[in-house]
Design a protein around this motif. Structure first.
Motif, short mmCIF file in Angstrom:
data_model
loop_
_atom_site.label_atom_id
_atom_site.label_comp_id
_atom_site.label_asym_id
_atom_site.label_seq_id
_atom_site.Cartn_x
_atom_site.Cartn_y
_atom_site.Cartn_z
N ASP A 1 2.83 -4.54 11.82
CA ASP A 1 1.94 -4.80 10.66
C ASP A 1 2.14 -6.25 10.21
N PHE B 1 5.93 -0.25 10.17
CA PHE B 1 4.95 0.17 11.17
C PHE B 1 5.48 -0.07 12.59
N ARG C 1 -11.26 -4.87 10.76
CA ARG C 1 -10.79 -3.75 9.93
C ARG C 1 -10.52 -4.19 8.50
N ARG C 2 -10.09 -5.45 8.29
CA ARG C 2 -9.76 -5.88 6.93
C ARG C 2 -11.01 -6.06 6.07
N VAL D 1 0.82 7.96 0.49
CA VAL D 1 0.28 6.60 0.55
C VAL D 1 -0.02 6.13 -0.88
N HIS E 1 1.08 -9.22 9.10
CA HIS E 1 0.02 -10.00 8.44
C HIS E 1 0.67 -10.93 7.42
N ILE F 1 -1.83 5.85 11.51
CA ILE F 1 -2.59 5.09 10.50
C ILE F 1 -3.28 3.91 11.18
N LEU G 1 -7.16 3.45 11.10
CA LEU G 1 -7.69 2.41 10.20
C LEU G 1 -8.04 1.12 10.91
N TRP H 1 -2.71 11.97 0.23
CA TRP H 1 -2.42 11.51 1.59
C TRP H 1 -0.90 11.45 1.76
N ASN I 1 0.80 -1.22 0.00
CA ASN I 1 0.00 0.00 0.00
C ASN I 1 0.83 1.28 0.00
N LEU I 2 2.17 1.16 0.20
CA LEU I 2 2.93 2.38 0.50
C LEU I 2 4.16 2.67 -0.36
N LEU J 1 -10.26 0.85 5.37
CA LEU J 1 -9.46 0.91 4.14
C LEU J 1 -8.48 -0.28 4.17
N ALA J 2 -7.94 -0.67 3.01
CA ALA J 2 -6.92 -1.72 2.92
C ALA J 2 -7.47 -3.10 3.32
C1 SR1 Z 1 -2.66 3.45 4.31
S1 SR1 Z 1 -1.82 2.06 4.73
C2 SR1 Z 1 -2.99 0.82 4.86
C3 SR1 Z 1 -2.50 -0.42 5.45
O1 SR1 Z 1 -1.41 -0.91 4.70
C4 SR1 Z 1 -0.39 -1.34 5.56
O2 SR1 Z 1 0.15 -2.54 5.15
C5 SR1 Z 1 -1.02 -1.42 6.93
O3 SR1 Z 1 -1.65 -2.67 7.14
C6 SR1 Z 1 -2.00 -0.32 6.86
O4 SR1 Z 1 -2.99 -0.40 7.83
#
Ligand code: SR1
Ligand code: MG
Length: 419
Positions: free
Chosen positions: A235, A255, A359-360, A68, A237, A178, A182, A75, A45-46, A364-365
């Motif tokens: 982070d 993170f 959240r997933r 982002v 996952h 974040i 999020l 952002w 995502n980044l 977002l994301a």
């Molecule tokens: C805006 S970033 C969204 C997500 O991507 C990253 O991998 C983190 O899990 C974050 O919450």
């Protein structure tokens, strides 16, 4: 005056000429930049992630973008996160040798890290969606989480070193924000960037109407922002793990922050649970067998964590917390103290697990486990099981005996028709 060139995002075309002066890169890839092959493969995502190859070998070049990537330049996001990622990687390598890619070079101004190319590793999430198994996965992850939890805390570190480290990583101010929004907040309110699969509306309303549940989530957030027990990946996952069929590594710790010891393992288990709940859409005849394997990974990972943590408790408890002078040196057994620490850790972990499962699907994301399911009726039915189990985990987090109880809960929700 600083002679270093100002930050500029790399491209496939500019990378060879711009980076050939980095000797470690030229040594590892080859001296002639015109012979390098460069591919941009960042699917997170980044950041930008390049695979750079030549006649001598291949490396990864990861560069932070000043915004982002998932959202765009509306952002902004500070480049200094690469500095924290670099320092996190060095600490993780020391706390669990071999668990993370080797770092060859760091350039703070360009926010870039040159590191080991992992091959034939692929992102674990893709393997889980494809129904592939990874030998030794649970042992590796259980040990990694226990070692980084324990060795980054004042159970093990000298108090002044740990406090210095807390101060250093406290500079990573934008990234935790974040997660605070999020992960811990947006799923439970109507936030602009939220989205969910059609059909989930009644469950979304149910979660937002549940005051007790929101209080529990906020208690978890309170601990996340104020408890600096250990250095977290932050982070963790299945997209932050790369695996072959028998070897795994943890990547991408930008993170990083100091936080509660149960955070990483809880987030990780949530991602295995989402892999589990999404499987009916990805598998055929092998569904039951593969879902069983995913639950075995969760239960073994947690038992390896527990065993490794207890072993470090006995052999490496050199910090100010629960010192041997208060227990063993007085002829006393410190097992009840370790039991109490682990009970608090697992309570935090199962709360974070439930929140990550929410959240997933709601914020977002989202994750590919569910997003790759094209039939939204099927997707909503599977996500509903995941959402409701997340809420149950939050309700029962402090009373769950062990991961076996969590796996039993997952089997129960997997059989429910919620929508
Ligand atoms: C805006 S970033 C969204 C997500 O991507 C990253 O991998 C983190 O899990 C974050 O919450
Ligand atoms: Mg990441």
């Amino acid at each position: 005056m600083d002679a270093r060139p100002a930050y500029e995002a790399l491209t496939v075309e500019t990378l060879p000429d711009r980076l050939v002066t980095i000797s470690v890169l030229a040594d590892r890839v080859g001296p002639d930049p015109s012979a390098w092959t460069v591919e941009e493969v960042g699917d997170g995502n980044l950041n930008l992630v390049f695979i750079v190859g030549g006649d001598r070998g291949t490396v990864i070049v990861k560069q932070a973008l000043p915004y982002v990537r998932l959202v765009g330049d509306s952002w902004p996001l500070p480049l200094y996160r690469a500095f924290f990622e670099y320092h996190a990687l060095t600490r993780q390598a020391a706390r669990d040798p071999g668990a993370v890619p080797e770092v060859y070079h760091f350039d703070e101004t360009q926010a870039l890290i040159v590191m080991e190319y992992l091959s034939p590793h692929v992102i674990l999430r893709r393997k889980l969606i494809a129904g592939e198994r990874v030998a030794g996965l649970a042992e590796f992850l259980g040990r990694y989480c226990a070692r980084t939890s324990f060795r980054g805390s004042e159970l093990s570190m000298a108090s002044r070193d740990k406090k210095r480290d807390v101060a250093l990583f406290a500079g990573n101010v934008e990234i935790p924000a974040i997660t605070e929004a999020l992960v811990f907040t947006d799923p439970y309110r109507d936030a602009d960037m939220n989205s969910h699969t059609d059909g989930l509306e009644p469950l979304v309303a149910q979660l937002r109407a549940d005051i007790e549940l929101k209080v529990k989530v906020q208690q978890a957030l309170q601990r996340f922002v104020s408890n600096t027990e250990t250095m977290l990946h932050g982070d963790l996952h299945s997209g932050s793990i790369m695996s072959t069929d028998r070897e795994s590594r943890v990547i991408d710790p930008e993170f990083v922050q100091y936080g509660p010891m149960g955070f990483d393992v809880g987030m990780l288990c949530a991602n295995f649970l989402m892999a589990y709940f999404s499987q009916p859409a990805h598998r055929g005849e092998d569904l039951d067998e593969y879902q069983c394997w995913v639950l075995e990974v969760i239960s073994e990972l947690c038992s390896v964590f527990d065993k490794e943590f207890r072993s470090l408790w006995r052999s490496e408890r050199t910090g100010i917390l629960y010192p041997t002078v208060l227990f063993e040196d007085q002829g006393q057994d410190s097992t009840p103290a370790c039991d109490a620490v682990l009970a608090g850790l697992w309570r935090d972990a199962w709360m974070v697990c439930g929140i990550e499962m929410h959240r997933r699907c709601l914020s977002l994301a989202h994750n590919a486990d569910f997003e790759d399911i094209a039939d939204t009726t099927v997707r909503a039915r599977l996500e509903a099981r995941n959402l409701m189990m997340g809420a149950e985990l939050l309700r029962r987090a402090g009373t769950l005996e062990d991961a076996g109880a969590v796996c039993a809960m997952a089997r129960e929700f997997n059989g429910k028709d919620i929508l």
